[in-house]
Design a protein around this motif. Structure first.
Motif, PDB file in Angstrom:
ATOM      1  N   ALA A  11       0.761  -1.294   0.020  1.00 16.19           N
ATOM      2  CA  ALA A  11       0.130  -0.010  -0.176  1.00 16.19           C
ATOM      3  C   ALA A  11       0.880   1.321  -0.057  1.00 16.19           C
ATOM      4  CB  ALA A  11      -0.975  -0.023   1.223  1.00 16.19           C
ATOM      5  N   THR A  12       1.899   1.098  -0.108  1.00 19.46           N
ATOM      6  CA  THR A  12       2.912   2.348  -0.121  1.00 19.46           C
ATOM      7  C   THR A  12       2.578   3.346  -1.289  1.00 19.46           C
ATOM      8  OG1 THR A  12       4.766   1.314   0.811  1.00 19.46           O
ATOM      9  CG2 THR A  12       5.365   3.186  -0.283  1.00 19.46           C
ATOM     10  N   VAL A  13       2.200   2.556  -2.649  1.00 18.90           N
ATOM     11  CA  VAL A  13       1.818   3.386  -3.774  1.00 18.90           C
ATOM     12  C   VAL A  13       0.468   2.948  -3.869  1.00 18.90           C
ATOM     13  CG1 VAL A  13       2.305   3.989  -6.293  1.00 18.90           C
ATOM     14  CG2 VAL A  13       4.159   3.663  -4.686  1.00 18.90           C
ATOM     15  N   PRO A  14      -0.606   3.797  -4.237  1.00 15.64           N
ATOM     16  CA  PRO A  14      -1.968   3.280  -4.275  1.00 15.64           C
ATOM     17  C   PRO A  14      -2.033   2.658  -5.908  1.00 15.64           C
ATOM     18  CG  PRO A  14      -1.895   5.888  -4.384  1.00 15.64           C
ATOM     19  CD  PRO A  14      -0.377   5.394  -3.967  1.00 15.64           C
ATOM     20  N   PRO A  15      -2.819   1.612  -6.216  1.00 17.63           N
ATOM     21  CA  PRO A  15      -2.950   1.138  -7.283  1.00 17.63           C
ATOM     22  C   PRO A  15      -3.624   1.945  -8.222  1.00 17.63           C
ATOM     23  CG  PRO A  15      -4.669   0.252  -5.790  1.00 17.63           C
ATOM     24  CD  PRO A  15      -3.727   0.989  -4.849  1.00 17.63           C
ATOM     25  N   THR A  16      -3.381   1.980  -9.558  1.00 23.02           N
ATOM     26  CA  THR A  16      -3.563   2.777 -10.745  1.00 23.02           C
ATOM     27  C   THR A  16      -5.174   2.035 -11.167  1.00 23.02           C
ATOM     28  OG1 THR A  16      -1.443   3.427 -10.995  1.00 23.02           O
ATOM     29  CG2 THR A  16      -3.196   3.694 -12.838  1.00 23.02           C
ATOM     30  N   VAL A  17      -5.935   2.856 -11.133  1.00 23.39           N
ATOM     31  CA  VAL A  17      -7.385   2.618 -11.682  1.00 23.39           C
ATOM     32  C   VAL A  17      -7.371   3.253 -12.904  1.00 23.39           C
ATOM     33  CG1 VAL A  17      -9.717   2.584 -11.302  1.00 23.39           C
ATOM     34  CG2 VAL A  17      -8.381   2.322  -9.520  1.00 23.39           C
ATOM     35  N   THR A  23     -11.462  11.345 -18.054  1.00 23.31           N
ATOM     36  CA  THR A  23     -12.380  12.061 -17.231  1.00 23.31           C
ATOM     37  C   THR A  23     -12.862  11.397 -16.123  1.00 23.31           C
ATOM     38  OG1 THR A  23     -12.951  13.479 -19.271  1.00 23.31           O
ATOM     39  CG2 THR A  23     -14.384  13.537 -17.242  1.00 23.31           C
ATOM     40  N   LEU A  24     -13.154  10.086 -16.564  1.00 22.35           N
ATOM     41  CA  LEU A  24     -13.571   9.244 -15.335  1.00 22.35           C
ATOM     42  C   LEU A  24     -12.686   8.892 -14.615  1.00 22.35           C
ATOM     43  CD1 LEU A  24     -16.395   7.683 -14.408  1.00 22.35           C
ATOM     44  CD2 LEU A  24     -15.738   5.892 -16.149  1.00 22.35           C
ATOM     45  N   ASN A  25     -11.285   8.454 -15.267  1.00 23.25           N
ATOM     46  CA  ASN A  25     -10.059   8.120 -14.107  1.00 23.25           C
ATOM     47  C   ASN A  25      -9.849   9.211 -13.204  1.00 23.25           C
ATOM     48  OD1 ASN A  25      -9.757   5.778 -15.640  1.00 23.25           O
ATOM     49  ND2 ASN A  25      -8.040   6.729 -16.805  1.00 23.25           N
ATOM     50  N   ASP A  26     -10.126  10.630 -13.496  1.00 20.05           N
ATOM     51  CA  ASP A  26      -9.931  11.588 -12.520  1.00 20.05           C
ATOM     52  C   ASP A  26     -10.979  11.614 -11.667  1.00 20.05           C
ATOM     53  OD1 ASP A  26      -7.518  12.427 -14.066  1.00 20.05           O
ATOM     54  OD2 ASP A  26      -8.442  13.774 -15.208  1.00 20.05           O
ATOM     55  N   LYS A  27     -12.212  11.368 -12.121  1.00 18.35           N
ATOM     56  CA  LYS A  27     -13.414  11.287 -11.030  1.00 18.35           C
ATOM     57  C   LYS A  27     -12.995  10.191 -10.121  1.00 18.35           C
ATOM     58  CE  LYS A  27     -17.205  13.094 -13.791  1.00 18.35           C
ATOM     59  NZ  LYS A  27     -18.442  12.932 -14.384  1.00 18.35           N
ATOM     60  N   ILE A  28     -12.733   8.907 -10.405  1.00 23.62           N
ATOM     61  CA  ILE A  28     -12.397   7.886  -9.596  1.00 23.62           C
ATOM     62  C   ILE A  28     -11.248   8.438  -8.405  1.00 23.62           C
ATOM     63  CG2 ILE A  28     -11.398   5.399  -9.177  1.00 23.62           C
ATOM     64  CD1 ILE A  28     -12.856   5.021 -11.974  1.00 23.62           C
ATOM     65  N   LYS A  29     -10.342   9.020  -9.000  1.00 20.82           N
ATOM     66  CA  LYS A  29      -9.147   9.253  -8.240  1.00 20.82           C
ATOM     67  C   LYS A  29      -9.608  10.582  -7.108  1.00 20.82           C
ATOM     68  CE  LYS A  29      -4.404  10.862  -8.319  1.00 20.82           C
ATOM     69  NZ  LYS A  29      -3.237  11.283  -9.355  1.00 20.82           N
ATOM     70  N   ASP A  30     -10.700  11.373  -7.503  1.00 21.56           N
ATOM     71  CA  ASP A  30     -10.946  12.310  -6.682  1.00 21.56           C
ATOM     72  C   ASP A  30     -11.882  11.717  -5.491  1.00 21.56           C
ATOM     73  OD1 ASP A  30      -9.650  14.457  -8.076  1.00 21.56           O
ATOM     74  OD2 ASP A  30     -11.258  15.111  -9.270  1.00 21.56           O
ATOM     75  N   LEU A  32     -11.844   8.597  -4.452  1.00 19.81           N
ATOM     76  CA  LEU A  32     -11.001   7.822  -3.639  1.00 19.81           C
ATOM     77  C   LEU A  32     -10.134   8.542  -2.512  1.00 19.81           C
ATOM     78  CD1 LEU A  32      -9.715   5.022  -5.877  1.00 19.81           C
ATOM     79  CD2 LEU A  32     -11.563   4.960  -4.209  1.00 19.81           C
ATOM     80  N   GLY A  33      -9.849   9.824  -2.996  1.00 17.20           N
ATOM     81  CA  GLY A  33      -9.267  10.859  -2.301  1.00 17.20           C
ATOM     82  C   GLY A  33      -7.826  10.769  -1.810  1.00 17.20           C
ATOM     83  N   ASP A  34      -7.120  11.873  -1.312  1.00 15.07           N
ATOM     84  CA  ASP A  34      -5.693  11.839  -1.119  1.00 15.07           C
ATOM     85  C   ASP A  34      -5.361  10.749  -0.182  1.00 15.07           C
ATOM     86  OD1 ASP A  34      -5.697  13.895  -2.677  1.00 15.07           O
ATOM     87  OD2 ASP A  34      -5.641  15.355  -1.337  1.00 15.07           O
ATOM     88  N   ASN A  35      -6.123  10.358   0.718  1.00 16.32           N
ATOM     89  CA  ASN A  35      -5.609   9.183   1.768  1.00 16.32           C
ATOM     90  C   ASN A  35      -6.085   7.897   1.436  1.00 16.32           C
ATOM     91  OD1 ASN A  35      -4.985  11.334   3.510  1.00 16.32           O
ATOM     92  ND2 ASN A  35      -6.773  11.571   4.257  1.00 16.32           N
ATOM     93  N   PHE A  36      -6.378   7.580   0.110  1.00 15.39           N
ATOM     94  CA  PHE A  36      -6.674   6.427  -0.364  1.00 15.39           C
ATOM     95  C   PHE A  36      -5.573   5.312   0.138  1.00 15.39           C
ATOM     96  CE2 PHE A  36      -6.652   3.003  -3.628  1.00 15.39           C
ATOM     97  CZ  PHE A  36      -7.908   2.238  -3.192  1.00 15.39           C
ATOM     98  N   ASN A  37      -4.184   5.584  -0.128  1.00 23.56           N
ATOM     99  CA  ASN A  37      -3.091   4.673   0.225  1.00 23.56           C
ATOM    100  C   ASN A  37      -2.819   4.418   1.554  1.00 23.56           C
ATOM    101  OD1 ASN A  37      -2.147   7.307   0.448  1.00 23.56           O
ATOM    102  ND2 ASN A  37      -0.224   6.583  -0.051  1.00 23.56           N
ATOM    103  N   GLN A  64     -22.452  12.944  -1.937  1.00 28.78           N
ATOM    104  CA  GLN A  64     -20.991  12.737  -2.246  1.00 28.78           C
ATOM    105  C   GLN A  64     -20.748  11.400  -1.841  1.00 28.78           C
ATOM    106  OE1 GLN A  64     -19.007  14.698  -3.901  1.00 28.78           O
ATOM    107  NE2 GLN A  64     -17.159  13.388  -3.617  1.00 28.78           N
ATOM    108  N   PHE A  65     -20.117  10.548  -2.572  1.00 25.93           N
ATOM    109  CA  PHE A  65     -19.956   8.950  -2.103  1.00 25.93           C
ATOM    110  C   PHE A  65     -18.707   9.102  -1.090  1.00 25.93           C
ATOM    111  CE2 PHE A  65     -16.969   5.554  -2.691  1.00 25.93           C
ATOM    112  CZ  PHE A  65     -17.838   4.484  -2.510  1.00 25.93           C
ATOM    113  N   ARG A  66     -18.940   8.244  -0.013  1.00 27.79           N
ATOM    114  CA  ARG A  66     -18.000   8.280   1.129  1.00 27.79           C
ATOM    115  C   ARG A  66     -17.596   6.969   1.445  1.00 27.79           C
ATOM    116  NH1 ARG A  66     -18.204  12.834   4.737  1.00 27.79           N
ATOM    117  NH2 ARG A  66     -16.191  11.989   5.388  1.00 27.79           N
ATOM    118  N   TYR A  67     -16.550   6.770   2.182  1.00 20.95           N
ATOM    119  CA  TYR A  67     -16.074   5.279   2.570  1.00 20.95           C
ATOM    120  C   TYR A  67     -15.226   5.429   3.605  1.00 20.95           C
ATOM    121  CZ  TYR A  67     -11.709   5.480   0.129  1.00 20.95           C
ATOM    122  OH  TYR A  67     -10.429   6.288  -0.333  1.00 20.95           O
ATOM    123  N   GLY A  68     -15.088   4.173   4.538  1.00 16.61           N
ATOM    124  CA  GLY A  68     -14.393   4.302   5.541  1.00 16.61           C
ATOM    125  C   GLY A  68     -14.118   2.797   5.886  1.00 16.61           C
ATOM    126  N   ILE A  69     -12.814   2.669   6.828  1.00 17.05           N
ATOM    127  CA  ILE A  69     -12.620   1.355   7.300  1.00 17.05           C
ATOM    128  C   ILE A  69     -13.269   1.366   8.501  1.00 17.05           C
ATOM    129  CG2 ILE A  69     -10.541  -0.113   7.720  1.00 17.05           C
ATOM    130  CD1 ILE A  69     -10.902   1.020   4.760  1.00 17.05           C
TER     131      ILE A  69
END
Length: 189
Positions: A11-17, A23-30, A32-37, A64-69
């Protein structure tokens, strides 16, 4: 040490989707957020220590879509008894502080594919289990006025909004592989 090394490696480098649409790749990255890794790192640690990690997702009040562990010790999945082992329901239990009394009580969320029902209890044997009636604020859809509170909320996600990330096909933690060796080393030493 092994768990930290595994989490760092995975998990040091987040996987690339990549869905072949920038455009959709950027939406997915946004989304998932900066703390995804960091969250991915926590999921690897939870799966290694508990055998399975749990991710909970929801749509917040702004749409807004949200997620948590979710800590694995809070989750009890309820599967079907056939060979498909479909997730039928899920119970999440955690402590919450009552600001009026200063005492902790347990909150029990019972999730299905349609709704969540929330219970609370203060006794260790759950003999005082009751609906947590003031958990959700209810509104009239037509007027937007607040109509009261309740213990049941329809989530309209179409499925139970928890995703399991098992460590292995047996959902067993890493410690089981090494516990015997550790005990032998301790006894010999």
């Amino acid at each position: 040490l092994l768990v930290d090394q595994e989490a760092g490696y995975v998990a040091t480098v987040p996987p690339t989707v990549d869905v072949e649409d920038d455009t959709l790749n950027d939406k997915i990255k946004d989304t998932l957020g900066d703390n995804f890794n960091l969250r991915l790192n926590q999921m690897v640690v939870d799966a290694a220590n508990a055998g399975v990690a749990w991710l909970h997702y929801w749509i917040d009040e702004n749409g807004q879509f949200r997620y948590g562990i979710v800590p694995p010790d809070q989750v009890v999945p309820i599967y079907s008894s056939d060979l498909d082992r479909k997730l039928l329901a899920l119970r999440r239990t955690y402590k919450q502080l009552d600001p009026k009394t200063g005492k902790f009580f347990k909150v029990h969320e019972y999730w299905t594919d349609k709704d969540v029902t929330v219970f609370k209890s203060e006794m260790a044997d759950y003999s005082d289990l009751s609906l947590y009636d003031d958990r959700f604020t209810l509104y009239d859809v037509m007027t937007g006025d607040e109509t009261g509170t309740g213990a049941v909320l329809e989530h309209k996600l179409g499925r139970i909004p928890f995703i399991a990330f098992p460590k292995n096909k047996y959902q067993r933690p890493d410690l089981l592989k090494y516990k015997g060796l550790i005990d032998v080393y301790d006894n010999v030493y």
